[in-house]
Design a protein around this motif. Structure first.
Motif, PDB file in Angstrom:
ATOM      1  N   MET A   1      30.721   4.623  -0.274  1.00  0.00           N
ATOM      2  CA  MET A   1      29.622   4.682   0.776  1.00  0.00           C
ATOM      3  C   MET A   1      30.299   5.319   1.979  1.00  0.00           C
ATOM      4  N   SER A   2      29.559   6.131   2.691  1.00  0.00           N
ATOM      5  CA  SER A   2      30.367   6.817   3.972  1.00  0.00           C
ATOM      6  C   SER A   2      30.007   5.703   5.073  1.00  0.00           C
ATOM      7  N   ASP A   3      30.728   5.968   6.305  1.00  0.00           N
ATOM      8  CA  ASP A   3      30.668   5.408   7.371  1.00  0.00           C
ATOM      9  C   ASP A   3      29.289   5.558   8.292  1.00  0.00           C
ATOM     10  N   LYS A   4      28.817   6.811   8.183  1.00  0.00           N
ATOM     11  CA  LYS A   4      27.675   7.252   8.645  1.00  0.00           C
ATOM     12  C   LYS A   4      26.362   7.288   7.468  1.00  0.00           C
ATOM     13  N   PRO A   5      25.263   6.723   8.187  1.00  0.00           N
ATOM     14  CA  PRO A   5      24.123   6.426   7.301  1.00  0.00           C
ATOM     15  C   PRO A   5      23.725   7.982   6.813  1.00  0.00           C
ATOM     16  N   GLU A   6      23.386   8.138   5.468  1.00  0.00           N
ATOM     17  CA  GLU A   6      22.949   9.314   4.792  1.00  0.00           C
ATOM     18  C   GLU A   6      21.787  10.102   5.591  1.00  0.00           C
ATOM     19  N   PHE A   7      20.865   9.512   5.911  1.00  0.00           N
ATOM     20  CA  PHE A   7      19.596   9.827   6.667  1.00  0.00           C
ATOM     21  C   PHE A   7      19.559   9.699   8.139  1.00  0.00           C
ATOM     22  N   GLY A   8      20.805   9.379   8.662  1.00  0.00           N
ATOM     23  CA  GLY A   8      20.860   9.597  10.173  1.00  0.00           C
ATOM     24  C   GLY A   8      20.395   8.326  10.815  1.00  0.00           C
TER      25      GLY A   8
ATOM     26  N   ALA B   1      14.662   5.444  15.775  1.00  0.00           N
ATOM     27  CA  ALA B   1      14.437   5.084  17.141  1.00  0.00           C
ATOM     28  C   ALA B   1      15.335   3.945  17.476  1.00  0.00           C
ATOM     29  N   GLY B   2      15.966   3.932  18.488  1.00  0.00           N
ATOM     30  CA  GLY B   2      16.689   2.743  18.960  1.00  0.00           C
ATOM     31  C   GLY B   2      18.118   2.466  18.193  1.00  0.00           C
ATOM     32  N   GLY B   3      18.572   3.774  17.600  1.00  0.00           N
ATOM     33  CA  GLY B   3      19.575   3.676  16.860  1.00  0.00           C
ATOM     34  C   GLY B   3      19.396   3.112  15.362  1.00  0.00           C
ATOM     35  N   ARG B   4      18.446   2.919  15.071  1.00  0.00           N
ATOM     36  CA  ARG B   4      18.146   2.262  13.654  1.00  0.00           C
ATOM     37  C   ARG B   4      19.117   3.197  12.635  1.00  0.00           C
ATOM     38  N   LEU B   5      19.823   2.523  11.646  1.00  0.00           N
ATOM     39  CA  LEU B   5      20.392   3.029  10.586  1.00  0.00           C
ATOM     40  C   LEU B   5      19.568   3.425   9.610  1.00  0.00           C
TER      41      LEU B   5
ATOM     42  N   ARG C   1      14.287   6.048   5.689  1.00  0.00           N
ATOM     43  CA  ARG C   1      13.985   7.375   6.139  1.00  0.00           C
ATOM     44  C   ARG C   1      12.332   7.376   6.289  1.00  0.00           C
ATOM     45  N   HIS C   2      11.672   7.051   5.050  1.00  0.00           N
ATOM     46  CA  HIS C   2      10.170   7.005   5.045  1.00  0.00           C
ATOM     47  C   HIS C   2       9.544   5.945   5.967  1.00  0.00           C
ATOM     48  N   ALA C   3      10.126   4.758   6.083  1.00  0.00           N
ATOM     49  CA  ALA C   3       9.817   3.830   6.999  1.00  0.00           C
ATOM     50  C   ALA C   3       9.677   4.356   8.468  1.00  0.00           C
ATOM     51  N   GLU C   4      10.594   4.746   8.731  1.00  0.00           N
ATOM     52  CA  GLU C   4      10.832   5.566  10.212  1.00  0.00           C
ATOM     53  C   GLU C   4       9.843   6.655  10.211  1.00  0.00           C
ATOM     54  N   VAL C   5       9.647   7.357   9.426  1.00  0.00           N
ATOM     55  CA  VAL C   5       8.410   8.495   9.508  1.00  0.00           C
ATOM     56  C   VAL C   5       7.195   7.788   9.895  1.00  0.00           C
ATOM     57  N   ILE C   6       6.899   6.623   9.109  1.00  0.00           N
ATOM     58  CA  ILE C   6       5.521   6.145   9.430  1.00  0.00           C
ATOM     59  C   ILE C   6       5.648   5.484  10.786  1.00  0.00           C
ATOM     60  N   ARG C   7       6.805   4.627  11.294  1.00  0.00           N
ATOM     61  CA  ARG C   7       6.943   4.430  12.488  1.00  0.00           C
ATOM     62  C   ARG C   7       6.829   5.126  13.488  1.00  0.00           C
TER      63      ARG C   7
END
Length: 59
Positions: free
Chosen positions: A1-8, A11-15, A22-28
Motif C-alpha cells: 500500500m502506498s503512503d498516498k491515498p489512491e483516490f486523492g 474536503a478538509g483533507g479527507r483521505l 471516492r464515491h462517498a466524497e462525490v455524494i458529499r
C-alpha cells in the motif's frame, strides 16, 4: 500500500483510499452544492450518503 491515498483527498483533507471513499466524497460534494450540511459522525459509508441524497432530492 502506498503512503498516498489512491483516490486523492476530499474536503478538509479527507483521505480517499478506496472507490467507496471516492464515491462517498462525490455524494458529499453534491449535497454541499445543494446547500445541505454535512453530518459529521452520522454519515457512515456510501449507503448512508445515498439515503441522505435521496431525502434531499425529495425535500
Amino acid at each position: 500500500m502506498s503512503d498516498k491515498p489512491e483516490f486523492g483527498y476530499g474536503a478538509g483533507g479527507r483521505l480517499l483510499w478506496t472507490v467507496r471513499d471516492r464515491h462517498a466524497e462525490v455524494i458529499r460534494t453534491v449535497l454541499r452544492k445543494v446547500g445541505r450540511r454535512e453530518f459529521v459522525g452520522v454519515l457512515i459509508g456510501v449507503q448512508s450518503c445515498v439515503r441522505v441524497l435521496a431525502l434531499s432530492l425529495i425535500l
